[in-house]
Scaffold this active site. Structure first.
Site, PDB file in Angstrom:
ATOM      1  N   ARG A 209       0.854  -1.183   0.000  1.00 14.86           N
ATOM      2  CA  ARG A 209       0.000   0.000   0.000  1.00 14.86           C
ATOM      3  C   ARG A 209       0.894   1.239   0.000  1.00 14.86           C
ATOM      4  O   ARG A 209       1.829   1.335   0.785  1.00 14.86           O
ATOM      5  CB  ARG A 209      -0.922   0.014   1.231  1.00 14.86           C
ATOM      6  CG  ARG A 209      -2.056  -0.992   1.142  1.00 14.86           C
ATOM      7  CD  ARG A 209      -3.070  -0.592   0.081  1.00 14.86           C
ATOM      8  NE  ARG A 209      -4.193  -1.515  -0.033  1.00 14.86           N
ATOM      9  CZ  ARG A 209      -4.273  -2.483  -0.925  1.00 14.86           C
ATOM     10  NH1 ARG A 209      -3.255  -2.687  -1.753  1.00 14.86           N
ATOM     11  NH2 ARG A 209      -5.337  -3.255  -0.997  1.00 14.86           N
ATOM     12  N   GLU A 238      -2.803   7.953  -5.110  1.00 15.74           N
ATOM     13  CA  GLU A 238      -3.171   7.428  -6.431  1.00 15.74           C
ATOM     14  C   GLU A 238      -4.575   7.913  -6.790  1.00 15.74           C
ATOM     15  O   GLU A 238      -5.445   7.993  -5.924  1.00 15.74           O
ATOM     16  CB  GLU A 238      -3.143   5.889  -6.406  1.00 15.74           C
ATOM     17  CG  GLU A 238      -1.772   5.292  -6.268  1.00 15.74           C
ATOM     18  CD  GLU A 238      -1.805   3.761  -6.293  1.00 15.74           C
ATOM     19  OE1 GLU A 238      -2.832   3.192  -6.728  1.00 15.74           O
ATOM     20  OE2 GLU A 238      -0.821   3.131  -5.881  1.00 15.74           O
ATOM     21  N   HIS A 255       0.994   0.359  -9.971  1.00 17.99           N
ATOM     22  CA  HIS A 255       0.130  -0.471  -9.135  1.00 17.99           C
ATOM     23  C   HIS A 255      -0.380  -1.687  -9.916  1.00 17.99           C
ATOM     24  O   HIS A 255      -1.586  -1.965  -9.973  1.00 17.99           O
ATOM     25  CB  HIS A 255      -1.051   0.347  -8.606  1.00 17.99           C
ATOM     26  CG  HIS A 255      -1.699  -0.254  -7.391  1.00 17.99           C
ATOM     27  ND1 HIS A 255      -2.362   0.483  -6.454  1.00 17.99           N
ATOM     28  CD2 HIS A 255      -1.794  -1.550  -6.963  1.00 17.99           C
ATOM     29  CE1 HIS A 255      -2.844  -0.306  -5.504  1.00 17.99           C
ATOM     30  NE2 HIS A 255      -2.513  -1.555  -5.796  1.00 17.99           N
TER      31      HIS A 255
END
Length: 383
Positions: A209, A238, A255
């Protein structure tokens, strides 16, 4: 029955088409209006699932095809009587293979003939961290595990080390959930003190994360001497990530560590199974029914192959993170909104990536140690 689903969830029609009508929407912008007349909502990590999204709707079931749940208000769903299901472990192997590829590049960059010389500290030993540890230990790496919540629960188990100890390793790989409360919150767990302790010969990987690392502290550390090498797949804020941080890190990906086709399809399958159970329907479909033939199906090595070269070639034939790095860097132009839209497009339009299990390795006269290494990574062998 109406199913409102993130348009980027794979194989929606294959798994859910005979359960109800499917309405595809953007996961990032999914709204209360989108789901007001839905019975089922299927999301990924980009959708905040809470009162604001669902209040006043007739939704009875929410599924996220991801391993994480920090985007979901679990307490509100329970209070509202809405069944929830996630897909823990669905992409654990995909993320582990991502880390192995990054390690391979790092070892090559440092001129190491044997990548297993590197010690690896794994912070967060759940499905992903556990899968990575299993592969690395079979490959002969010195692995140290850090998971304070598990250490508290498993007091008699002495295998866990402190965060400080884990961060002394040559490589530190982060795989924790994002938590803001409790005895061991992970929000900005890696801040100024932890980053100051890392040196130039160390590699920090975050495929968990983004908010686990304090980005401001990381930027400041990368401006100093003796800075560590950093590979980031996840980012704070993000999709509007900081272009300066992208520019400063060694490896930057959007990601997608868990974005193998197998990982994504397994997430869909797990939610299909949970929904079928909720509705009292038989489970008739399996992910393997829908996986296409891989573009590359076989590689052969003879007895003259160097073992380290053979592993590197096969691993990167399945996944090399450098093209993803290049695409993300090229997307860091324009306004904040344009960069955010470009980040989401990289994820939405991500090319098909297959796991190592899709590739058959033919070995002719090779050593048992090479065979064992290929098996540890997850390749299929033909000897």
């Amino acid at each position: 029955m109406l199913i409102v689903a993130d348009e980027n969830i794979p194989l929606l029609d294959s798994f859910f088409g005979d359960i109800g009508e499917i309405r595809r929407v953007s996961g990032r912008s999914m709204s209360n209006e989108d789901v007001r007349d839905a019975d089922i909502v299927l999301v990924r990590s980009v959708t905040r699932v809470n009162r604001e999204l669902l209040e006043g709707s007739r939704v009875r079931f929410v599924g996220t095809t991801t391993i994480g749940t920090d985007h979901v208000d679990l307490d509100w769903l329970e209070a509202a009587g809405i069944r929830f299901s996630a897909a823990p472990g669905c992409n654990a192997n995909s993320v582990a293979e991502y880390v192995l590829s990054v390690l391979s590049l790092h070892a090559e960059r440092r001129g190491l003939a044997d990548w297993s010389q590197l010690s690896v500290g794994i912070v967060g030993v759940g499905n992903v961290g556990g899968e990575l540890a299993h592969k690395l230990e079979r490959l002969g790496f010195d692995v140290r595990l850090c998971d304070p919540p598990r250490a508290d629960r498993e007091e008699e188990d002495q295998e866990f080390v402190s965060l400080e100890e884990a961060m002394k390793c040559d490589v530190v790989s982060l795989h924790t959930p994002l938590t803001r409360e409790g005895d061991h919150p992970t929000l900005h767990m890696i801040g100024h003190p932890e980053l100051e302790a890392l040196g130039a010969n160390q590699l920090l990987i975050n495929a968990g994360r983004g908010e686990v690392i304090d980005s401001s502290a990381l930027l400041a550390r990368l401006d100093q001497g003796n800075a560590p090498t950093v590979a980031l797949d996840v980012w704070e804020q993000e999709p509007r990530i900081h272009p300066e941080l992208v520019d400063r890190v060694w490896l930057a990906t959007p990601h997608i560590a868990g974005y193998s086709l197998e990982g994504k399809v397994q997430g869909t399958e797990m939610i299909y199974q949970a929904l079928s159970q909720f509705l009292g329907l038989p489970v008739r479909k399996k992910a393997g029914q829908f996986l296409p033939e891989p573009a590359l199906s076989k590689i052969s090595f003879t007895s003259s192959a160097d073992e380290d070269d053979a592993i590197r070639i096969a691993l990167r034939a399945c996944y090399d993170p450098r093209p993803d790095d290049a695409r993300l860097r090229n997307a860091m132009t324009g306004s904040v909104e344009e960069r955010g839209a470009a980040f989401d497009r990289l994820r939405r339009d991500y090319p098909v990536r297959r796991e190592c299990s899709s590739l058959k390795i033919q070995l002719k006269g090779t050593s048992k140690s090479l065979q064992d290494s290929f098996r540890a990574i997850g390749f299929k062998l033909k000897i």
